[in-house]
Design a protein around this motif. Structure first.
Motif, PDB file in Angstrom:
ATOM      1  N   GLY A 212      28.605  19.573  59.265  1.00  0.00           N
ATOM      2  CA  GLY A 212      29.174  19.874  57.959  1.00  0.00           C
ATOM      3  C   GLY A 212      28.145  20.403  56.995  1.00  0.00           C
ATOM      4  N   THR A 213      28.320  20.097  55.709  1.00  0.00           N
ATOM      5  CA  THR A 213      27.443  20.600  54.663  1.00  0.00           C
ATOM      6  C   THR A 213      26.780  19.437  53.923  1.00  0.00           C
ATOM      7  N   ASP A 214      25.546  19.673  53.504  1.00  0.00           N
ATOM      8  CA  ASP A 214      24.787  18.642  52.796  1.00  0.00           C
ATOM      9  C   ASP A 214      25.282  18.489  51.358  1.00  0.00           C
ATOM     10  N   PRO A 215      25.025  17.327  50.756  1.00  0.00           N
ATOM     11  CA  PRO A 215      25.523  17.079  49.397  1.00  0.00           C
ATOM     12  C   PRO A 215      24.721  17.806  48.328  1.00  0.00           C
ATOM     13  N   GLU A 216      25.400  18.111  47.226  1.00  0.00           N
ATOM     14  CA  GLU A 216      24.773  18.705  46.053  1.00  0.00           C
ATOM     15  C   GLU A 216      24.776  17.752  44.865  1.00  0.00           C
ATOM     16  N   MET A 217      25.658  16.765  44.881  1.00  0.00           N
ATOM     17  CA  MET A 217      25.792  15.896  43.716  1.00  0.00           C
ATOM     18  C   MET A 217      25.740  14.433  44.111  1.00  0.00           C
ATOM     19  N   VAL A 218      25.458  13.601  43.118  1.00  0.00           N
ATOM     20  CA  VAL A 218      25.489  12.148  43.262  1.00  0.00           C
ATOM     21  C   VAL A 218      26.501  11.628  42.259  1.00  0.00           C
ATOM     22  N   GLY A 219      27.422  10.810  42.727  1.00  0.00           N
ATOM     23  CA  GLY A 219      28.448  10.276  41.857  1.00  0.00           C
ATOM     24  C   GLY A 219      28.425   8.760  41.809  1.00  0.00           C
ATOM     25  N   TYR A 220      28.960   8.206  40.733  1.00  0.00           N
ATOM     26  CA  TYR A 220      29.028   6.756  40.553  1.00  0.00           C
ATOM     27  C   TYR A 220      30.404   6.404  39.991  1.00  0.00           C
ATOM     28  N   GLN A 221      30.864   5.228  40.357  1.00  0.00           N
ATOM     29  CA  GLN A 221      32.115   4.727  39.805  1.00  0.00           C
ATOM     30  C   GLN A 221      31.977   3.227  39.608  1.00  0.00           C
ATOM     31  N   ALA A 222      32.465   2.746  38.477  1.00  0.00           N
ATOM     32  CA  ALA A 222      32.331   1.324  38.178  1.00  0.00           C
ATOM     33  C   ALA A 222      33.277   0.938  37.051  1.00  0.00           C
ATOM     34  N   ILE A 223      33.468  -0.342  36.907  1.00  0.00           N
ATOM     35  CA  ILE A 223      34.104  -0.899  35.710  1.00  0.00           C
ATOM     36  C   ILE A 223      32.995  -1.630  34.964  1.00  0.00           C
ATOM     37  N   ALA A 224      32.677  -1.163  33.785  1.00  0.00           N
ATOM     38  CA  ALA A 224      31.491  -1.630  33.077  1.00  0.00           C
ATOM     39  C   ALA A 224      31.817  -2.045  31.650  1.00  0.00           C
ATOM     40  N   ASP A 225      30.930  -2.855  31.096  1.00  0.00           N
ATOM     41  CA  ASP A 225      30.974  -3.205  29.676  1.00  0.00           C
ATOM     42  C   ASP A 225      29.947  -2.349  28.943  1.00  0.00           C
ATOM     43  N   PHE A 226      30.373  -1.693  27.865  1.00  0.00           N
ATOM     44  CA  PHE A 226      29.489  -0.842  27.078  1.00  0.00           C
ATOM     45  C   PHE A 226      29.297  -1.444  25.688  1.00  0.00           C
ATOM     46  N   ASP A 227      28.129  -1.214  25.125  1.00  0.00           N
ATOM     47  CA  ASP A 227      27.904  -1.715  23.770  1.00  0.00           C
ATOM     48  C   ASP A 227      28.796  -0.981  22.773  1.00  0.00           C
ATOM     49  N   ASP A 228      28.953   0.334  22.954  1.00  0.00           N
ATOM     50  CA  ASP A 228      29.819   1.126  22.081  1.00  0.00           C
ATOM     51  C   ASP A 228      30.273   2.369  22.848  1.00  0.00           C
ATOM     52  N   PRO A 229      31.463   2.323  23.474  1.00  0.00           N
ATOM     53  CA  PRO A 229      31.934   3.471  24.259  1.00  0.00           C
ATOM     54  C   PRO A 229      32.742   4.477  23.450  1.00  0.00           C
ATOM     55  N   SER A 230      32.720   4.354  22.125  1.00  0.00           N
ATOM     56  CA  SER A 230      33.621   5.159  21.303  1.00  0.00           C
ATOM     57  C   SER A 230      33.381   6.666  21.450  1.00  0.00           C
ATOM     58  N   GLU A 231      32.164   7.070  21.814  1.00  0.00           N
ATOM     59  CA  GLU A 231      31.879   8.497  21.926  1.00  0.00           C
ATOM     60  C   GLU A 231      32.154   9.040  23.328  1.00  0.00           C
ATOM     61  N   LEU A 232      32.528   8.174  24.254  1.00  0.00           N
ATOM     62  CA  LEU A 232      32.880   8.638  25.594  1.00  0.00           C
ATOM     63  C   LEU A 232      34.300   9.183  25.574  1.00  0.00           C
ATOM     64  N   ARG A 233      34.458  10.392  26.040  1.00  0.00           N
ATOM     65  CA  ARG A 233      35.778  11.028  26.017  1.00  0.00           C
ATOM     66  C   ARG A 233      36.631  10.518  27.167  1.00  0.00           C
ATOM     67  N   ARG A 234      37.910  10.362  26.898  1.00  0.00           N
ATOM     68  CA  ARG A 234      38.840   9.949  27.933  1.00  0.00           C
ATOM     69  C   ARG A 234      39.400  11.179  28.642  1.00  0.00           C
ATOM     70  N   GLY A 235      39.664  11.028  29.919  1.00  0.00           N
ATOM     71  CA  GLY A 235      40.058  12.179  30.715  1.00  0.00           C
ATOM     72  C   GLY A 235      38.827  12.895  31.246  1.00  0.00           C
ATOM     73  N   TRP A 236      39.028  13.888  32.077  1.00  0.00           N
ATOM     74  CA  TRP A 236      37.916  14.609  32.697  1.00  0.00           C
ATOM     75  C   TRP A 236      37.196  15.482  31.679  1.00  0.00           C
ATOM     76  N   THR A 237      35.884  15.379  31.679  1.00  0.00           N
ATOM     77  CA  THR A 237      35.060  16.151  30.750  1.00  0.00           C
ATOM     78  C   THR A 237      33.919  16.791  31.526  1.00  0.00           C
ATOM     79  N   TRP A 238      33.785  18.118  31.422  1.00  0.00           N
ATOM     80  CA  TRP A 238      32.678  18.828  32.064  1.00  0.00           C
ATOM     81  C   TRP A 238      31.511  18.912  31.101  1.00  0.00           C
ATOM     82  N   THR A 239      30.319  18.830  31.634  1.00  0.00           N
ATOM     83  CA  THR A 239      29.107  18.984  30.832  1.00  0.00           C
ATOM     84  C   THR A 239      28.127  19.845  31.631  1.00  0.00           C
ATOM     85  N   PRO A 240      27.055  20.315  31.002  1.00  0.00           N
ATOM     86  CA  PRO A 240      26.067  21.101  31.748  1.00  0.00           C
ATOM     87  C   PRO A 240      25.440  20.337  32.916  1.00  0.00           C
TER      88      PRO A 240
END
Length: 521
Positions: A212-240
């Protein structure tokens, strides 16, 4: 050393479902699992329509619907007072009484929009009965299937680490029993199904090429506690730096960045590693104060076993194919493997299989696996953070998806309902496709007659002429009289239509006999 008909290695959804399919047809099966308890780690958050229909055909849809009700209640409390398109789509997705196709999911983070879907599309309209059983996370699915196996008497031995296997013949290619070697001793079986994950011990022991093909990205998934998640956007968000999504389950975060793989891929994900990834991709200086359970690390490593069978050993699920987890395609692909292999192997163990039946497992499932790998590779390519890829996403999401029928097609592909097999010569129409919702004049549905894992013949002739074709095979084929001005159907245990014919067709009975001979024997 006790001999068992079939040993299944791995108690994930694939392993549990193939074990239940075997037990349903009277096969003695034992599942060997390394973990002491079902893994609660957050993984896929839902199943697709094709997988929900698999559960429906085995009478498990009510349990899946109960899971969805609980999940939606939890999601609703998390998003109260907030705008969240995914939640709105889930809440307004298809209730069974409204006969609507569930519009959930995405392609490379481009959400399928409800307003761009034609609910009258005949392909989508044929698959609406399971809409309330889609939001079933992998952990909940494993618990559901574990209970199903228990009811069927499946033996599940946990805390058993498989170390290898050998044949009682000269080699694993021989037609001889297989001995599975474990830390708890050896187990002998006539057949083995390896559903032991992407790093399958069995696949490596077999020496099957995993190209097959080698990976290009590393991903993480978790349920976490944040001090202040208010600036995290809900839904899928692309960034550079990649892509992320926060919610809709309280504290759930998924983040993927284009970066080199960690040196130790087996090391547990620390709070610091997860926090660094979240900050890097989102650009938000959040602090993670704790985790609920374990965080998972994954990549877009995309590989497929060259062969799904060697002698009396089969590969299924992640043991046969790995790829990025976008759209939960891996979970659904594994369930498709299980429902395809289970009845075929059971027929073979019971001495009732027509010649060459087991060979159709790889012939049918390998092309589907290859397609899914390409589907996920295309999504990764569309996730890159450069400006040109961002413009391409705008064209695809804003222009191409708005073309009439385009979102219908993408949604159907993502939902798994367009999979087809070559089940008959010169087949056309519905033959080779998944049956979907088939309502009968009695008020029941085709799925209601498939709970015991038999073939189902829906005889819609006015005189019941097709029932004679299955005389003597009633233990393997359920016949349902349904006089209606629609094609009669002969459906395999995995929901695939093997024959369909209008009553006025001259060769209808001949074609039905051929289908029965090929698949039932």
């Amino acid at each position: 050393m006790r001999r068992i008909d079939v040993i299944v290695v791995g108690a994930g959804p694939t392993g549990l479902f193939v074990a239940s399919e075997l037990a349903l047809r009277g096969v003695r099966v034992c599942v060997l699992e390394r973990l002491e308890e079902p893994d609660p780690t957050i993984k896929s958050g839902s199943i697709n329509v094709a997988s929900a229909e698999i559960l429906d055909r085995r009478g498990l849809l009510p349990a899946a619907e109960e899971v969805q009700r609980r999940r939606m209640a939890a999601t609703g409390s998390f998003t109260a007072g907030r705008s969240n398109r995914l939640v709105r789509e889930l809440e307004g997705a298809a209730m069974r009484t409204s006969r609507r196709f569930p519009v959930i999911g995405h392609f490379a983070g481009i959400m399928f929009r409800h307003d761009l879907v034609d609910q009258d599309d005949p392909v989508l309209a044929a698959h609406t009965a399971v809409a309330n059983g889609i939001v079933v996370p992998q952990h909940e699915l494993e618990l559901l299937l574990g209970e199903h196996c228990a009811r069927l008497g499946v033996e599940i031995r946990r805390g058993v680490e498989v170390r290898g296997l050998r044949s009682t013949g000269a080699s694993l290619d021989d037609d001889a029993d297989v001995v599975v070697e474990t830390g708890a001793g050896d187990f002998s079986a006539g057949w083995v199904v390896a559903a032991d994950g992407g790093r399958s011990v069995i696949r490596r022991r077999l020496g099957v090429d995993f190209a097959g093909t080698d990976p290009e990205m590393v991903g993480y998934q978790a349920i976490a506690d944040f001090d202040d998640p208010s600036e995290l956007r809900r839904g899928w968000t692309w960034t550079p730096r990649g892509i992320y999504t926060y919610g809709p389950v309280p504290g759930r975060v998924l983040v993927a960045r284009f970066a080199p793989q960690p040196e130790d891929k087996d090391a547990p994900v620390t709070v610091e590693e997860l926090q660094d990834a979240v900050r890097d991709v989102t650009g938000v200086p959040v602090t993670i104060t704790g985790l609920h359970g374990r965080a998972t690390r994954w990549s877009d490593n995309a590989r497929q076993a060259r062969n799904y069978r060697r002698g009396r050993v089969f590969l299924a699920g992640d043991a046969a194919h790995v790829h990025s987890p976008f759209s939960a395609q891996g979970l659904n692909l594994g369930l498709g493997d299980a429902v395809n292999l289970g009845w075929k192997l059971a027929a073979t163990v019971n001495g009732r299989a027509p010649a060459g039946l087991l060979d159709t497992y790889e012939a049918e499932r390998h092309p589907i696996g290859a397609w899914v790998l390409d589907w996920t590779r295309a999504q990764v390519a569309l996730l890159r953070g450069d400006e040109r890829t961002a413009q391409l996403r705008k064209v695809i999401g804003g222009e191409l998806f708005a073309v009439p029928g385009a979102t219908d097609r993408m949604l159907a592909l993502s939902s798994g309902i367009l999979q087809r097999y070559d089940v008959a010569e010169d087949a056309d129409g519905p033959v080779g496709s998944i049956a979907g919702d088939v309502e009968l004049t009695s008020g029941t549905r085709l799925a209601d007659h498939a709970h015991d894992g038999r073939f189902v013949l829906v005889d819609r002739s006015p005189d019941g002429r097709y029932a004679e074709a299955i005389r003597g095979a009633e233990d393997r084929v359920a016949s349902v009289a349904d006089p209606a001005p629609l094609p009669s159907l002969f459906v395999r245990p995995d929901g695939v239509i093997a024959w369909a014919c209008d009553d006025d067709a001259d060769d209808a009975r001949k074609l039905l006999d051929a289908a029965i001979q090929r698949w039932v024997g």
